[in-house]
Design an enzyme around this catalytic site. Structure first.
Site: not given
Lengths: 294, 294
Positions: B178, B246
């Site tokens: 991811k 982030k």
């Protein structure tokens, strides 16, 4: 009667373009810095000129497709210390057209356009995309800066080598879009190389990353065409790294002229430079992945 | 009888996932930091728990999908100075399964996996891709780290919210892939923004660039989905910039841990940071294009 086409530059792109022009029945006159590269086209019916000027003198439409701005300046403007110039510009006849398909700066394209205008010669900057495969199939895409009526007039010639002819604006616009596209391609390939390095360094096989990317918004032409070779670590030159390196440099120079900062462009240029300096072969630009293998 | 599903996190992704779980007939217990976000699901039949632990105590399968590592630590481990922990981990029953679908570091995923193992709880790290649209349609793609038999057991639950379940390796592998994927997406979007800035600064309209890119190897999912909004300068949040920022940070931290340098990743992080700091709204990550508009 078909117009006589001149072709200067018989490399990975120019060679197949010449073959397609002959097949389409255009009288063809050629010149190349390395003479041996002209041999096969000459056997197939092309005429070899002694210098770029000699090509231009016989051409109704002259196409130039050489590797970089320095090579283009040399073939167009000729050796500066020569008596009679050997450059193509001085050979072009009034009413002829120059189609410049090398990738150079928009500024150089406009300088050549001005030199053409002085001589009553029409000019299109018309860099291409589609790679060696597109050149062989006669399916190149042309990014064109110039006048619509000039494009219409030379279209029969271009249709022998390409399938799409996108008029993007005045002279220079073709080169501007080409530099934007190659900047994007260079960054996409570098981005995949970074993601690949990250994931494999953390112990997940490249194939797993590929499988996921194909199912996501991260899918891309680069993922289809370049990524499988990068995963294998094989980099046969389709678009050589040395040329992409030059194109990213041209993009950064254009950005500097326009007061635009390109942080990723600059970072990728450093990475491509590092791999270019360390490579002893002449690999494809996807060999940027080698940066993480040392 | 269908297993009871717990769901912690009812944001852009978790909200639609909850709705799809209810539609598929699973008893559903939920909790969210902002309680109002649970109201609609409760009207549709979900039970609201008082705290994350309360969700876990009733769940056969617990799904967590919160915005960042800090939020995940809080819902799993609970407030550190409390007497009785309010954290979900202490509520999970032996034999239950935790599916962690937030995007966090592989290291945190493995830490949670270890805490689950101590309690006889099965664990999958299973971050998702497909965006809010995929969440609404129940067509998310799950990137999974963990054991195949655990995945098989919870598949009926996952099939209510997703369409692909890719097992990528042991715990942590889902998060690793991811982070690689989001690094790539962040770079692709930034790369398009740089090419767009270059070409438009040199006077060529964005539409001309788009037309060429669609005909080239530079075509991509990002070009289809994000570029049209970037050309318009409109950035409604599908995947918010603050979350992508982030995720790029997490990718850079993972790279640092593995001794890998990511020059474009670092450059893009600085650009995203600059835009995040300057944005007064909560835009999509494609708003990185604002960097060149100031």
């Amino acid at each position: 009667m078909k117009p006589t086409v001149g072709l200067i530059g018989l490399g990975l792109m120019g060679g197949p373009m010449g073959r397609n022009l002959l097949r389409a029945g255009f009288p063809l006159v050629v010149w190349n810095r390395t003479k041996a590269k002209a041999d096969e086209l000459v056997r197939e019916g092309a005429k070899l000129a002694a210098d770029p000027r000699g090509v231009a003198e016989q051409a109704d439409v002259l196409i130039t497709i050489v590797s970089d701005p320095a090579a283009l300046e040399e073939v167009l403007f000729g050796a500066k210390d020569a008596g009679k110039s050997s450059g193509a510009l001085d050979g072009l006849r009034r009413g002829s057209t120059l189609i410049e398909s090398s990738t150079v700066s928009p500024e150089l394209a406009r300088r050549v356009a001005a030199a053409c205008a002085e001589r009553g010669v029409d000019f299109l900057d018309a860099p291409v995309t589609g790679g060696t495969w597109g050149a062989q199939k006669g399916e190149l895409v042309f990014m064109i800066g110039g006048k619509a009526e000039v494009l219409e007039r030379v279209k029969p010639v271009l249709e022998a080598v390409g399938k799409k002819f996108l008029l993007l604006g005045p002279n220079g616009a073709g080169q501007t879009v080409k530099l934007g596209m190659n900047l994007l391609l260079a960054l996409q390939v570098d981005a995949f190389a970074e993601a690949l390095a990250l994931v494999t360094s953390a112990g997940v096989p490249a194939e797993k990353l590929m499988e996921v990317l194909q199912s996501s918004m991260a899918r891309s032409g680069v993922l289809d065409v370049k990524a499988p070779m990068m995963v294998k670590g094989e980099f046969p030159a389709s678009f050589p790294l040395r040329l992409m390196h030059k194109d990213v440099r041209l993009a950064l120079e254009l950005a500097r002229d326009k007061g635009v900062t390109l942080p990723c462009g600059a970072a990728a240029y450093a990475t491509y430079s590092s791999v270019l300096n360390a490579s002893k072969d002449d690999p494809d630009f996807s060999a940027v992945a080698r940066f993480w293998k040392r």
